[in-house]
Write an enzyme that holds these catalytic residues in place. Structure first.
Site, PDB file in Angstrom:
ATOM      1  CD  GLU A   1      40.031  34.774  38.163  1.00  0.00           C
ATOM      2  OE1 GLU A   1      40.707  34.089  37.374  1.00  0.00           O
ATOM      3  OE2 GLU A   1      39.083  35.493  37.796  1.00  0.00           O
ATOM      4  CG  HIS A   2      42.215  38.442  39.352  1.00  0.00           C
ATOM      5  ND1 HIS A   2      43.485  38.007  39.053  1.00  0.00           N
ATOM      6  CD2 HIS A   2      41.400  37.926  38.398  1.00  0.00           C
ATOM      7  CE1 HIS A   2      43.446  37.253  37.964  1.00  0.00           C
ATOM      8  NE2 HIS A   2      42.200  37.184  37.555  1.00  0.00           N
TER       9      HIS A   2
END
Length: 442
Positions: free
Chosen positions: A334-335
């Site tokens: 995601e990040h």
């Protein structure tokens, strides 16, 4: 003493490497059975079920069916009671988020002349109704309110409503209400978890059913979205937080450890890995973690310690940059932070991440609160086929075609040729001589 996971990729089997890629929502089988009766109760009982679940699951002991929708007085009280400096910060962040997302707005319609007299293109219109889910279980998230509401308002969605769990006082977090009003959304419902997804899908006496729901949530929310995907578009897969911090050895491991805790503190179901080829960075990170934990609340410290000592977090030592790149792309986080004094040198090799943050001055904190890019991101390897929430998630595209009399003979002849080959007589007739008597001017 917390035993932080330290994993050496070179020592793992293929099966063990695959296990590192698993997230908390990978197996939702245990949640489906818990979510089904909640969905059915909301479908059959409406507001009464929402109020009951608010009392039982969210601890809002006084929540009643007639108080599901936030009132104007509650909005006003939020502005009156919230620190003015925080209100200014919310305005600042909304300004940056709006500026970023304005660049994503497509033209209302574009047409290209494909052949002389023949035009084709796209028309963009907003989705009629969208539910914005803002979680609250392990904290309050006005940032998610801003990130979902701003692009939705820019897209022109006519019917927008925020769903968020009630507080124990049977109201809604003040900063969330301030962010909603400043972003341009005036409808907020006190409903969270699977019951909120069900209400958005079916509607209740108070809640209007929506076409789509967006926003991150717990495995209960993810499970409800999947079960109700035939009634409401569940949007991109946004579950518990996850990150990879990649340090190429040019940035101190203490900084890598600091940023590793950003997503790990969200909850025990988060995932957080520091990936590096440097033994020194790994040692520096391990040395710094206790100091960083000392500056956190007991709850957040506990969440992050659970993550970094469990199966979904820790430090991954790769034997080479190529192995580090391969692991990160397989994980599709995601990040992704690239901690390097030369971050752009790595960017071309790292393609499977929903968000890529470059250099030591771009932590997730800054990027996802007030820089502008959206913080609603695909999780559980969803980055392989999805991007961050954007204006386009609140719009739909229609193809538009316009053929003039000038272009008709050429296009119809080729279309009829293909229709005959595929065996569709009506298709061929509609593009052939049988059409001619009905055309204007004939």
């Amino acid at each position: 003493m917390v035993q932080v996971n330290v994993v050496r990729l070179a020592e793992l089997s293929a099966t063990e490497r695959q296990a590192l890629l698993q997230r908390s929502e990978a197996d939702l089988s245990g949640f489906f059975d818990k979510v089904r009766p909640i969905i059915e109760a909301v479908r059959s009982e409406g507001d009464a079920a929402l109020a009951r679940f608010g009392r039982e699951l969210d601890g809002a002991s006084d929540l009643q069916p007639d108080a599901i929708k936030v009132t104007e007085a509650e909005f006003d009280a939020a502005f009156a009671n919230l620190d003015p400096a925080l209100i200014d910060t919310i305005r600042y962040a909304i300004g940056n988020i709006r500026s970023f997302h304005e660049e994503q707005l497509p033209p209302a319609m574009n047409l290209k002349e494909i052949r002389p007299g023949a035009f084709a293109g796209d028309r963009f219109t907003p989705i009629r109704s969208v539910a914005l889910y803002v979680p609250r279980g392990k904290g309050s998230f006005p940032s998610v309110t801003m990130m979902t509401a701003v692009p939705a308002v820019l897209a022109g969605v006519p019917e927008l409503a925020i769903f968020t769990p009630p507080t124990p006082e049977a109201t809604v977090d003040a900063a969330t209400l301030v962010a909603a009003r400043l972003a341009g959304v005036g409808t907020v419902y006190k409903a969270g978890g699977a019951q909120a997804v069900a209400a958005a899908a079916y509607g209740t006496e108070t809640v209007r059913a929506a076409t789509k729901i967006v926003g991150p949530g717990s495995p209960f929310v993810v499970a409800a979205k999947r079960l109700l995907s035939d009634r409401i578009d569940p949007g991109l897969p946004a579950g518990p937080s996850e990150c990879i911090i990649f340090d190429d050895g040019t940035v101190h491991g203490g900084l890598a450890a600091l940023d590793l805790l950003i997503e790990a503190e969200h909850g025990p179901d988060s995932s957080a890995w520091l990936v590096t080829t440097s033994e020194e960075v790994a040692a520096q990170a391990l040395d710094a973690l206790p100091r960083h934990w000392a500056g956190m609340s007991e709850q957040r410290r506990g969440f992050s310690q659970t993550v970094l000592s469990g199966r979904a977090g820790g430090i991954v030592l790769a034997p080479s940059l190529a192995e580090a790149y391969a692991f990160i792309n397989a994980y599709a986080p995601e990040h992704l932070e690239i901690l390097s004094t030369r971050p752009f040198e790595h960017l071309g090799e790292l393609t499977e991440a929903a968000e890529i943050l470059l250099g030591p001055h771009t932590p997730v904190t800054v990027a996802n609160f007030c820089l502008g890019p959206n913080n609603v991101l695909p999780t559980s390897a969803g980055a392989r086929s999805h991007g961050p929430l954007s204006v386009m998630d609140f719009m739909k595209r229609s193809s538009v075609g316009y053929v003039t009399a000038k272009a008709w003979p050429e296009l119809s002849a080729h279309a009829r040729h293909l229709a005959d080959y595929e065996g569709f007589a009506a298709h061929a007739n509609a593009a052939g001589p049988m059409r001619t008597p009905y055309l204007p001017g004939k």
